[in-house]
Write a protein that holds these residues in place. Structure first.
Motif, PDB file in Angstrom:
ATOM      1  N   UNK A 197      76.576  26.649  44.425  1.00  0.00           N
ATOM      2  CA  UNK A 197      77.538  25.571  44.593  1.00  0.00           C
ATOM      3  C   UNK A 197      78.114  25.197  43.240  1.00  0.00           C
ATOM      4  N   UNK A 198      79.340  24.645  43.248  1.00  0.00           N
ATOM      5  CA  UNK A 198      79.981  24.416  41.966  1.00  0.00           C
ATOM      6  C   UNK A 198      80.829  23.171  41.882  1.00  0.00           C
ATOM      7  N   UNK A 199      81.393  22.982  40.695  1.00  0.00           N
ATOM      8  CA  UNK A 199      82.304  21.867  40.443  1.00  0.00           C
ATOM      9  C   UNK A 199      83.615  22.036  41.206  1.00  0.00           C
ATOM     10  N   UNK A 248      71.797  30.730  58.260  1.00  0.00           N
ATOM     11  CA  UNK A 248      72.160  29.323  58.048  1.00  0.00           C
ATOM     12  C   UNK A 248      72.147  28.973  56.566  1.00  0.00           C
ATOM     13  N   UNK A 249      73.018  28.056  56.193  1.00  0.00           N
ATOM     14  CA  UNK A 249      73.098  27.559  54.824  1.00  0.00           C
ATOM     15  C   UNK A 249      73.245  26.044  54.884  1.00  0.00           C
ATOM     16  N   UNK A 250      72.530  25.352  54.000  1.00  0.00           N
ATOM     17  CA  UNK A 250      72.671  23.902  53.892  1.00  0.00           C
ATOM     18  C   UNK A 250      73.269  23.551  52.539  1.00  0.00           C
ATOM     19  N   UNK A 251      74.049  22.481  52.513  1.00  0.00           N
ATOM     20  CA  UNK A 251      74.572  21.966  51.253  1.00  0.00           C
ATOM     21  C   UNK A 251      74.795  20.471  51.410  1.00  0.00           C
ATOM     22  N   UNK A 252      75.061  19.801  50.303  1.00  0.00           N
ATOM     23  CA  UNK A 252      75.212  18.352  50.356  1.00  0.00           C
ATOM     24  C   UNK A 252      76.215  17.880  49.327  1.00  0.00           C
ATOM     25  N   UNK A 282      80.900  26.505  48.281  1.00  0.00           N
ATOM     26  CA  UNK A 282      79.581  27.087  48.526  1.00  0.00           C
ATOM     27  C   UNK A 282      79.796  28.571  48.735  1.00  0.00           C
ATOM     28  N   UNK A 283      79.090  29.384  47.936  1.00  0.00           N
ATOM     29  CA  UNK A 283      79.389  30.816  47.878  1.00  0.00           C
ATOM     30  C   UNK A 283      78.104  31.627  48.069  1.00  0.00           C
ATOM     31  N   UNK A 339      87.569  18.418  45.794  1.00  0.00           N
ATOM     32  CA  UNK A 339      87.307  17.258  44.942  1.00  0.00           C
ATOM     33  C   UNK A 339      85.858  16.760  45.021  1.00  0.00           C
ATOM     34  N   UNK A 340      84.953  17.606  45.490  1.00  0.00           N
ATOM     35  CA  UNK A 340      83.532  17.260  45.498  1.00  0.00           C
ATOM     36  C   UNK A 340      82.754  18.278  44.667  1.00  0.00           C
ATOM     37  N   UNK A 341      81.697  17.822  44.030  1.00  0.00           N
ATOM     38  CA  UNK A 341      80.804  18.712  43.317  1.00  0.00           C
ATOM     39  C   UNK A 341      79.631  19.062  44.228  1.00  0.00           C
ATOM     40  N   UNK A 342      79.356  20.348  44.358  1.00  0.00           N
ATOM     41  CA  UNK A 342      78.255  20.807  45.203  1.00  0.00           C
ATOM     42  C   UNK A 342      77.097  21.205  44.295  1.00  0.00           C
TER      43      UNK A 342
END
Length: 329
Positions: free
Chosen positions: A63-65, A99-103, A69-70, A86-89
């Motif tokens: 995840x990045x600035x 499955x992939x989770x991120x926030x 999500x890659x 406009x969100x940082x992951x």
């Protein structure tokens, strides 16, 4: 004596990991380097914040600035899994069945292999996510505890509460325990098979001189290694009550040189310990025998990852001096 193949990269290196027999190095600038018949580079992000080895597939998840999500596969090809403008992951996790989770902010998301997505909001900022070893279930670390969600089943989460900021969460390999690293110098754990409200439900692991920033389970889950001290602090989890009432092992003690990363061997109870001065030691649990894997370098060890057969160890540092240790030599 182990042999070291060095690799010098520019700037902070976030993650070192193997996909198959190929070592990968993810840099904070957003480039992912791999050593595959020479050095090859993939640009994954405009500013990389987090990168993990997906335990369920032969890939990395980052995840990045740039709000992306890659997934990066063995040949260096990348797939964009999600994008949030406009969100940082800075929080990602890999789960079963693709499955992939991120926030970001106060919401965690699970994206399934078919592209469908579920959101799990919490009251405070999400600090970390982990998938359970069995079943489609996630643990979400937040202020004052952890929330457990079943992904496929609607309903209220199971809240595991303990006052303070919980910055990292991890399940034990058998799924019986959840452990968090806290903003204070401590770990906290919950025994999931205890009766609700029972005293044995909580596990306090304190006494660290610094914050714990790295955790690693032994192959069968009998031991949990941690940083936060000038040694690896290794807690026993073999009994039904985990480490409660038991003292941890202290491995690789080096006076006032702090351990910064730990990584258990994938097959044996051997722990690699990286230090703030760039040194790496391997210590065998059974007899505390130590082996020097790398002499001090330019910067603190930020990440280590073993090959699947345990013969190679990739390491990364905050100064960019990375490499691969061959312990079969």
């Amino acid at each position: 004596m182990p042999t070291v193949a060095p690799l010098d990269l520019d700037g902070h290196v976030v993650t070192a990991a193997f996909i198959g027999d190929t070592p990968f190095f993810a840099t904070a600038s957003g480039n992912i380097h791999r050593l595959d018949s020479g050095e090859k580079v993939t640009e994954a992000h405009q500013g990389l914040l987090t990168c993990i080895r997906d335990p369920w597939s032969d890939s990395l998840i980052s995840g990045g600035e740039d709000g992306r999500v890659v997934r990066t596969t063995r040949d260096g090809s990348i797939t964009e899994l999600a994008v949030v403008p406009r969100k940082w992951i800075s929080v990602v996790a890999g789960g079963p069945q693709g499955a992939v989770a991120y926030a970001h902010g106060r919401s965690s998301f699970v994206q399934l292999a078919d592209g469908s997505q579920k959101e799990f909001p919490v009251d405070r900022t999400v600090e970390s996510i982990a998938f359970a070893p069995k079943g489609m279930r996630i643990a979400v670390a937040r202020y004052n505890g952890v929330s457990l969600h079943w992904v496929a089943t609607p309903g209220q989460p199971v809240d595991l509460d303990w006052k303070g900021a919980h910055t990292y969460v991890i399940f034990s390999p058998d799924g019986r325990f959840v452990v968090t690293a806290m903003q204070e110098n401590a770990l906290h754990g919950w025994k999931l098979d205890a009766k609700v409200g029972a005293d044995t439900r909580h596990m306090r692991m304190t006494g660290y001189p610094a914050k714990v920033k790295s955790l690693s389970w032994s192959p069968k889950g009998k031991w949990l290694a941690s940083t936060g001290a000038p040694a690896a602090i290794v807690w026993p989890f073999a009994g039904k009550d985990g480490p409660m009432g038991k003292a941890p092992l202290e491995l690789g003690t080096r006076a006032d040189i702090m351990a910064t990363h730990v990584a258990f061997h994938p097959l044996e109870e051997v722990l690699a310990i990286g230090f703030i001065d760039g040194m790496i030691l391997a210590v065998r649990i059974g007899d505390n025998k130590e082996a020097l894997l790398r002499r001090p370098g330019k910067g603190a060890i930020t990440s280590m990852g073993w090959s699947s057969n345990g013969k190679l160890l990739a390491f990364a540092s905050e100064a960019g001096d990375c490499g691969v240790v061959d312990i079969s030599a």
